[in-house]
Write a protein that holds these residues in place. Sequence first.
Motif, PDB file in Angstrom:
ATOM      1  N   GLY A  32       0.795  -1.177   0.419  1.00  0.00           N
ATOM      2  CA  GLY A  32      -0.262   0.338   0.218  1.00  0.00           C
ATOM      3  C   GLY A  32       1.165   1.410  -0.047  1.00  0.00           C
ATOM      4  N   PHE A  33       2.407   1.023  -0.238  1.00  0.00           N
ATOM      5  CA  PHE A  33       2.921   2.179  -0.036  1.00  0.00           C
ATOM      6  C   PHE A  33       3.312   3.097  -1.515  1.00  0.00           C
ATOM      7  N   MET A  34       3.526   4.409  -1.508  1.00  0.00           N
ATOM      8  CA  MET A  34       3.561   5.561  -3.280  1.00  0.00           C
ATOM      9  C   MET A  34       4.678   4.437  -3.683  1.00  0.00           C
ATOM     10  N   VAL A  35       4.583   3.643  -5.460  1.00  0.00           N
ATOM     11  CA  VAL A  35       5.619   3.824  -5.873  1.00  0.00           C
ATOM     12  C   VAL A  35       6.096   5.191  -6.739  1.00  0.00           C
ATOM     13  N   PRO A  36       7.497   4.691  -7.264  1.00  0.00           N
ATOM     14  CA  PRO A  36       7.843   5.751  -8.364  1.00  0.00           C
ATOM     15  C   PRO A  36       7.507   5.422  -9.627  1.00  0.00           C
ATOM     16  N   ALA A  37       6.259   6.048 -10.202  1.00  0.00           N
ATOM     17  CA  ALA A  37       5.844   6.323 -11.421  1.00  0.00           C
ATOM     18  C   ALA A  37       4.429   7.079 -11.416  1.00  0.00           C
ATOM     19  N   GLU A  38       4.185   7.581 -12.592  1.00  0.00           N
ATOM     20  CA  GLU A  38       3.378   7.823 -12.606  1.00  0.00           C
ATOM     21  C   GLU A  38       1.619   7.829 -12.134  1.00  0.00           C
ATOM     22  N   SER A  39       1.944   6.501 -12.420  1.00  0.00           N
ATOM     23  CA  SER A  39       0.818   5.664 -12.122  1.00  0.00           C
ATOM     24  C   SER A  39       1.051   3.835 -12.148  1.00  0.00           C
ATOM     25  N   ALA A  40       0.401   3.519 -11.816  1.00  0.00           N
ATOM     26  CA  ALA A  40       0.889   1.533 -11.317  1.00  0.00           C
ATOM     27  C   ALA A  40      -0.308   0.682 -11.520  1.00  0.00           C
ATOM     28  N   LEU A  41      -0.825  -0.036 -12.346  1.00  0.00           N
ATOM     29  CA  LEU A  41      -1.936  -1.725 -11.615  1.00  0.00           C
ATOM     30  C   LEU A  41      -0.901  -2.457 -11.341  1.00  0.00           C
ATOM     31  N   ILE A  42      -0.744  -2.760  -9.943  1.00  0.00           N
ATOM     32  CA  ILE A  42       0.347  -4.136  -9.706  1.00  0.00           C
ATOM     33  C   ILE A  42      -0.946  -5.041  -8.814  1.00  0.00           C
ATOM     34  N   PRO A  43      -0.836  -6.092  -9.673  1.00  0.00           N
ATOM     35  CA  PRO A  43      -1.367  -7.014  -9.201  1.00  0.00           C
ATOM     36  C   PRO A  43      -1.433  -7.366  -7.561  1.00  0.00           C
ATOM     37  N   GLN A  44      -2.458  -8.158  -6.820  1.00  0.00           N
ATOM     38  CA  GLN A  44      -2.598  -8.792  -5.474  1.00  0.00           C
ATOM     39  C   GLN A  44      -1.172 -10.349  -5.579  1.00  0.00           C
ATOM     40  N   PHE A  45       0.228 -10.267  -6.328  1.00  0.00           N
ATOM     41  CA  PHE A  45       0.645 -11.547  -5.952  1.00  0.00           C
ATOM     42  C   PHE A  45       0.870 -12.434  -4.928  1.00  0.00           C
ATOM     43  N   ASP A  46       0.063 -13.776  -4.803  1.00  0.00           N
ATOM     44  CA  ASP A  46       0.527 -14.694  -3.445  1.00  0.00           C
ATOM     45  C   ASP A  46       1.815 -15.046  -3.488  1.00  0.00           C
ATOM     46  N   SER A  47       2.812 -14.222  -5.257  1.00  0.00           N
ATOM     47  CA  SER A  47       4.116 -15.141  -4.228  1.00  0.00           C
ATOM     48  C   SER A  47       5.383 -14.338  -5.162  1.00  0.00           C
ATOM     49  N   ILE A  48       6.287 -13.491  -5.022  1.00  0.00           N
ATOM     50  CA  ILE A  48       7.349 -12.982  -5.494  1.00  0.00           C
ATOM     51  C   ILE A  48       8.023 -13.584  -4.980  1.00  0.00           C
ATOM     52  N   MET A  49       9.348 -13.820  -6.306  1.00  0.00           N
ATOM     53  CA  MET A  49      10.131 -15.374  -5.972  1.00  0.00           C
ATOM     54  C   MET A  49      11.488 -14.484  -6.749  1.00  0.00           C
ATOM     55  N   LEU A  50      12.685 -13.863  -6.510  1.00  0.00           N
ATOM     56  CA  LEU A  50      13.641 -13.305  -6.920  1.00  0.00           C
ATOM     57  C   LEU A  50      14.602 -14.598  -7.232  1.00  0.00           C
ATOM     58  N   HIS A  51      15.307 -14.673  -8.465  1.00  0.00           N
ATOM     59  CA  HIS A  51      17.028 -15.350  -8.225  1.00  0.00           C
ATOM     60  C   HIS A  51      17.704 -14.618  -9.316  1.00  0.00           C
ATOM     61  N   MET A  52      18.429 -14.179  -7.651  1.00  0.00           N
ATOM     62  CA  MET A  52      19.995 -13.754  -8.278  1.00  0.00           C
ATOM     63  C   MET A  52      20.810 -14.817  -8.096  1.00  0.00           C
ATOM     64  N   LYS A  53      22.222 -14.463  -8.500  1.00  0.00           N
ATOM     65  CA  LYS A  53      23.414 -15.235  -8.707  1.00  0.00           C
ATOM     66  C   LYS A  53      23.593 -16.187  -7.830  1.00  0.00           C
ATOM     67  N   SER A  54      24.266 -17.676  -7.432  1.00  0.00           N
ATOM     68  CA  SER A  54      24.018 -18.201  -6.822  1.00  0.00           C
ATOM     69  C   SER A  54      25.482 -18.780  -6.342  1.00  0.00           C
ATOM     70  N   TYR A  55      25.515 -18.618  -5.522  1.00  0.00           N
ATOM     71  CA  TYR A  55      27.246 -19.418  -5.393  1.00  0.00           C
ATOM     72  C   TYR A  55      27.359 -20.472  -4.161  1.00  0.00           C
ATOM     73  N   ASP A  56      28.795 -21.210  -4.319  1.00  0.00           N
ATOM     74  CA  ASP A  56      28.871 -22.803  -3.457  1.00  0.00           C
ATOM     75  C   ASP A  56      27.779 -22.597  -1.648  1.00  0.00           C
ATOM     76  N   SER A  57      27.336 -23.927  -2.181  1.00  0.00           N
ATOM     77  CA  SER A  57      26.982 -23.696  -0.622  1.00  0.00           C
ATOM     78  C   SER A  57      27.953 -24.803  -0.227  1.00  0.00           C
ATOM     79  N   PRO A  58      29.583 -24.700   0.558  1.00  0.00           N
ATOM     80  CA  PRO A  58      29.990 -25.869   1.503  1.00  0.00           C
ATOM     81  C   PRO A  58      29.270 -26.522   2.077  1.00  0.00           C
ATOM     82  N   ALA A  59      28.882 -26.074   3.249  1.00  0.00           N
ATOM     83  CA  ALA A  59      28.162 -26.986   4.220  1.00  0.00           C
ATOM     84  C   ALA A  59      26.858 -27.710   4.099  1.00  0.00           C
TER      85      ALA A  59
END
Length: 377
Positions: A32-59
């Motif tokens: 419900g916050f302001m967004v940096p746009a003149e206008s925006a229609l943002i759906p009510q997403f049930d999930s937001i999934m962001l994958h960036m660069k993966s790294y090794d996981s020695p553990a």
Amino acid sequence: MQSLFLLTGPNGGGKSSLLRSICAVALLGICGFMVPAESALIPQFDSIMLHMKSYDSPADGKSSFQVEMSEMRSIVNGATSRSLVLIDEICRGTETAKGTCIAGSIIEALDEIGCLGIISTHLHGIFNLPLCTKNTVYKAMATEYVNGQTKPTWKLVDGTCKESLAFETAKKEGLAEAIIQRAEELYSSVYAKEASSGLSDAQLVQFGSEGAHLQSIKASAGSLGCKTKPTNKMEVLQDVKTAVTLTCQKKLIELYKPKNTADVPVLNCVSIAAREQPPPSTIGASCVYIMFRPDEKLYIGETDDLDGRVRTHRSKEGMQNASFLYFTVPGKSIARQLETLLINQLLSQGFPIANLADGKHQNFGTSSLSFDSITVA
């Protein structure tokens, strides 16, 4: 955004920034916050999934690619038609060919789910795969030419960008000039040749002498005289590539009369598919191009602004999905000569030409460049 964007662009073009920004805006909008746009229609997403660069996981005893595949499993299994999926540089942690195919399969799966999102990649082989998608569209980060340098505009445009500007990026970050020059030599000796014209090894060998070269031209011209009409677009493309390469190669030999014709560079005819844009390396370069029109005629032209010329052609009615071939040459004078030559030669070989009048243009004066200074890419 109706489904997925498959995003390409050069290094430093803003792909990762775009993904992070969209993720942040979606979170702000849902809260419900302001967004940096003149206008925006943002759906009510049930999930937001962001994958960036993966790294090794020695553990966990996992490599970076294992970690990435684990995250891809979670994304594909958890995504719904109301999800926002953002994946940066998909499948870059493994061998290119198989990684490309895995990435293509993941794109198909997400397209079938119908989620919104962006998948960025430098795996340009994806565009050669026979993907079964419904709503996935191709987008690219645009660039512009400023003071002799290619710079990002941070703008999202339609199409694809198949150039990474890797050499320019390495040079900008201070990698030794000798290393960059050697990398360019290796690229030219292997990858540029593979992507050149589709000529057979036997035909390439025939460039070793003037007589054998002329025999190759004559034989190919006879076979390309449209006695048997190609049955599909790929055959037409290959025939045009071969005719263009042989014709222009012969002209370069005549213009510069090298002592050893085996040193003549092989023209690299590059394809621009219906939804692609020219790579940033063509900005400011003299190019000769061939447009494949919907009426099956060829339009042959030359330009120092290939991107602008492609956009102009596609802005005309019925030309939105026109595809192109192009190659760069050292200077506008040579480009004009090859343009006129191709119009007349391809016509004589049976190809239908749309701009016959341009074949009567006066050639510019022959360039004073020495043959050693020629770089045909």
